[in-house]
Design a protein around this motif. Structure first.
Motif, PDB file in Angstrom:
ATOM      1  N   THR A 327       0.872  -1.264  -0.168  1.00  0.00           N
ATOM      2  CA  THR A 327      -0.039   0.091  -0.037  1.00  0.00           C
ATOM      3  C   THR A 327       0.678   1.371  -0.070  1.00  0.00           C
ATOM      4  OG1 THR A 327      -1.755  -1.104   1.245  1.00  0.00           O
ATOM      5  CG2 THR A 327      -1.691   1.322   1.342  1.00  0.00           C
ATOM      6  N   VAL A 329      -0.765   4.684   0.336  1.00  0.00           N
ATOM      7  CA  VAL A 329      -1.612   5.652   1.008  1.00  0.00           C
ATOM      8  C   VAL A 329      -2.610   4.840   1.821  1.00  0.00           C
ATOM      9  CG1 VAL A 329      -2.584   7.786   1.174  1.00  0.00           C
ATOM     10  CG2 VAL A 329      -0.836   7.675  -0.390  1.00  0.00           C
ATOM     11  N   LEU A 330      -2.785   5.041   3.082  1.00  0.00           N
ATOM     12  CA  LEU A 330      -4.146   4.804   3.627  1.00  0.00           C
ATOM     13  C   LEU A 330      -4.806   5.869   3.817  1.00  0.00           C
ATOM     14  CD1 LEU A 330      -5.751   2.735   5.401  1.00  0.00           C
ATOM     15  CD2 LEU A 330      -4.621   3.292   7.328  1.00  0.00           C
ATOM     16  N   THR A 332      -8.046   6.710   6.047  1.00  0.00           N
ATOM     17  CA  THR A 332      -8.833   6.034   7.421  1.00  0.00           C
ATOM     18  C   THR A 332      -9.718   7.066   7.949  1.00  0.00           C
ATOM     19  OG1 THR A 332      -8.458   4.685   9.170  1.00  0.00           O
ATOM     20  CG2 THR A 332      -6.734   6.138   8.724  1.00  0.00           C
ATOM     21  N   VAL A 339      -4.379   2.644  12.376  1.00  0.00           N
ATOM     22  CA  VAL A 339      -3.165   3.662  11.987  1.00  0.00           C
ATOM     23  C   VAL A 339      -1.754   3.174  12.474  1.00  0.00           C
ATOM     24  CG1 VAL A 339      -2.404   5.801  12.712  1.00  0.00           C
ATOM     25  CG2 VAL A 339      -4.649   5.629  12.097  1.00  0.00           C
ATOM     26  N   ALA A 342      -0.507   0.721  10.019  1.00  0.00           N
ATOM     27  CA  ALA A 342       0.049   1.264   8.546  1.00  0.00           C
ATOM     28  C   ALA A 342       1.316   1.838   8.902  1.00  0.00           C
ATOM     29  CB  ALA A 342      -0.913   2.398   8.213  1.00  0.00           C
ATOM     30  N   ILE A 349      -0.490   8.407   5.777  1.00  0.00           N
ATOM     31  CA  ILE A 349      -1.924   8.440   5.838  1.00  0.00           C
ATOM     32  C   ILE A 349      -2.561   9.688   5.527  1.00  0.00           C
ATOM     33  CG2 ILE A 349      -3.884   8.002   7.791  1.00  0.00           C
ATOM     34  CD1 ILE A 349      -1.496   6.455   9.444  1.00  0.00           C
ATOM     35  N   VAL A 351      -6.193  10.855   6.912  1.00  0.00           N
ATOM     36  CA  VAL A 351      -7.048  10.527   8.084  1.00  0.00           C
ATOM     37  C   VAL A 351      -8.253  11.746   8.215  1.00  0.00           C
ATOM     38  CG1 VAL A 351      -5.746  11.660   9.883  1.00  0.00           C
ATOM     39  CG2 VAL A 351      -7.328   9.790  10.542  1.00  0.00           C
ATOM     40  N   SER A 362      -6.114  11.288  14.953  1.00  0.00           N
ATOM     41  CA  SER A 362      -6.000  12.379  13.639  1.00  0.00           C
ATOM     42  C   SER A 362      -5.063  13.229  13.839  1.00  0.00           C
ATOM     43  CB  SER A 362      -7.270  12.858  13.407  1.00  0.00           C
ATOM     44  OG  SER A 362      -8.222  11.702  13.162  1.00  0.00           O
ATOM     45  N   VAL A 365      -1.578  12.153  14.030  1.00  0.00           N
ATOM     46  CA  VAL A 365      -0.905  11.821  12.402  1.00  0.00           C
ATOM     47  C   VAL A 365      -0.383  13.125  11.579  1.00  0.00           C
ATOM     48  CG1 VAL A 365      -1.845  11.330  10.061  1.00  0.00           C
ATOM     49  CG2 VAL A 365      -2.620   9.899  11.801  1.00  0.00           C
ATOM     50  N   GLY A 371       1.181  12.045   7.716  1.00  0.00           N
ATOM     51  CA  GLY A 371       0.209  12.164   6.942  1.00  0.00           C
ATOM     52  C   GLY A 371      -0.672  13.492   6.994  1.00  0.00           C
ATOM     53  N   ALA A 401       6.784   8.506   8.154  1.00  0.00           N
ATOM     54  CA  ALA A 401       5.778   7.014   8.264  1.00  0.00           C
ATOM     55  C   ALA A 401       6.865   6.217   8.566  1.00  0.00           C
ATOM     56  CB  ALA A 401       4.878   6.915   7.102  1.00  0.00           C
TER      57      ALA A 401
END
Length: 432
Positions: A327, A329-330, A332, A339, A342, A349, A351, A362, A365, A371, A401
């Protein structure tokens, strides 16, 4: 061999990580008793732990809270938080405490392991230490320890350094504790006096930081720095789910590296309304050169529109240990476990989560640089598209990340937990 009592409010997202801990302790030869709702009895017993039912007065179905409390539907912001803190967590506390006391009266318990929203343990903590075993908080949500360097938990406000930041934090704390949650705090203090003869000893959301030990299941790289971090806090690294081996969807071979892979999910609980994030992401990336992989979190695939774009692949569940390495990019709504899984794979991410603890996930992140925090629960497709494109284009998100993921891969959460338990129970035995 030690005997541990695990206490858990009846919510899927609370129970599952604690079952990992129960299974680990059972495997090392400890006796584990697990206090939660009968709805989870079968899963508890499958872990090897002994199931202990919560009394009816404490058995609130947090996974279907609107059905249990019709007045909750439609509440937002501070009103929703006050309602939840009072009805879902504080009021069941007396019956929770009664159940814990019954366990302590019936057998020797070397330590109680509790997630942070089990108010029965917040009440028990007010009992003199020579009348109870040590209490260990299991940090399965973002760290809630009170600090002059952070805003009050639940606001999703990121740190601001220096004296100005501390003044801001103090002001926010005053507003949160005395205005927004003043009535809730009075209720919690009154409950503590009725059940233990003493006030709660601090703000109800801060009690975990006063526990005998606080094992936080993340790494410092994904937490706000605190110059006054309690000595009781130990960063253990994230809990790693057991490797999965489900049947792979028939389209799995499409994940061949020929184009970027974006994965979107609203988890397994907050997924009743796909118009919040899943459907906007599908609309945002329709016709793009990415492969969009959607997990419905257990809901039927036909819960989504039938005319999905050609670059979309859907499955009710997906094996994260196999999907995340593929993957890019997640996307979510901010479940803490997903999270962290990932990040452990170095996946950046996007979020969008502003409810429960998701607002704090969030915020971290965005703060960590791993992200983009969209600062919303329901987002328009254009905002999702711009965020995904930015994360794919700007390598700093992937770099941050990966930096966090490297620290996570070096950690061993279960070994760290058992080290804390052994140290604490041995020291407690010497003192008592």
């Amino acid at each position: 061999m030690s005997t541990y009592l695990i206490t858990c409010t009846p919510a899927h997202g609370h129970v599952l990580p604690l079952l990992q801990i129960a299974r680990h302790l059972v495997d090392r030869g400890d006796e584990v008793r697990f206090l939660t709702s009968p709805r989870y009895a079968e899963r508890v017993e499958a872990s090897g732990a002994q199931f202990v039912p919560l009394p009816t007065d404490a058995d609130v179905d947090l996974d279907h809270a609107d059905a249990a409390f019709p007045d909750r539907a439609g509440l937002t912001g501070p009103a929703a938080l006050r309602f939840d803190m009072s009805n879902l967590f504080i009021r069941p506390g007396a019956a929770q405490l009664e159940a814990v006391r019954a366990e302590l009266a019936d057998r020797r318990i070397d330590a109680i392991l509790s997630e942070p929203l089990f108010v029965g343990c917040a009440l028990l903590q007010r009992v003199p230490t020579n009348e109870r075993p040590p209490i260990v908080v299991l940090g399965i949500f973002p760290l809630g320890a009170r600090s002059r360097d952070t805003a009050p938990f639940g606001l999703g406000v990121t740190p601001l350094s220096g004296p100005v930041g501390r003044l801001r934090n103090a002001a926010l704390r005053t507003v949160a504790e005395r205005v927004i949650f003043g009535s809730v705090q009075k209720e919690a203090d009154a409950l503590a006096r009725r059940t233990t003869g003493r006030a709660l000893g601090g703000f109800v959301l801060d009690w975990a930081g006063l526990a005998d030990a606080y094992v936080q299941f993340t790494v410092p790289e994904f937490e706000y720095p605190r110059s006054d971090l309690p000595a009781s806090v130990r960063f253990a690294g994230p809990l790693t789910p057991a490797a999965s081996d489900p049947a792979l969807p028939e389209w799995w071979s499409d994940l061949d590296g020929s184009r970027p892979v974006v994965h979107v999910t609203q988890g397994t609980i907050a997924n009743a309304d796909f118009s919040q994030l899943v459907e906007p992401t599908i609309a945002a990336l329709a016709g793009s050169d990415v492969l969009l992989v959607v997990s419905t979190g257990g809901r039927p695939v036909d819960s989504l529109p039938a005319d999905l774009p050609a670059n979309v692949r859907v499955s009710p569940y997906l094996p994260y240990d196999r999907l995340l390495p593929l993957t890019d990019v997640l996307v979510t709504n901010g479940g803490y476990g997903g999270v962290q899984q990932a990040l452990a794979h170095g996946v950046p991410i996007v979020v969008a989560g502003q409810t429960e603890d998701k607002v704090e996930v969030s915020a971290r992140v965005g703060w960590s640089g791993a992200g983009i925090n969209l600062r919303a629960t329901t987002v328009p497709p254009e905002r999702v598209r711009r965020a995904v494109e930015e994360v794919l284009r700007d390598g700093r998100y992937r770099g941050n990340a990966e930096r966090i993921g490297t620290a996570m891969r070096r950690a061993d959460a279960k070994t760290a937990l058992t080290s804390v338990l052994d140290e604490l129970t041995q020291g407690w035995a010497r003192v008592s």
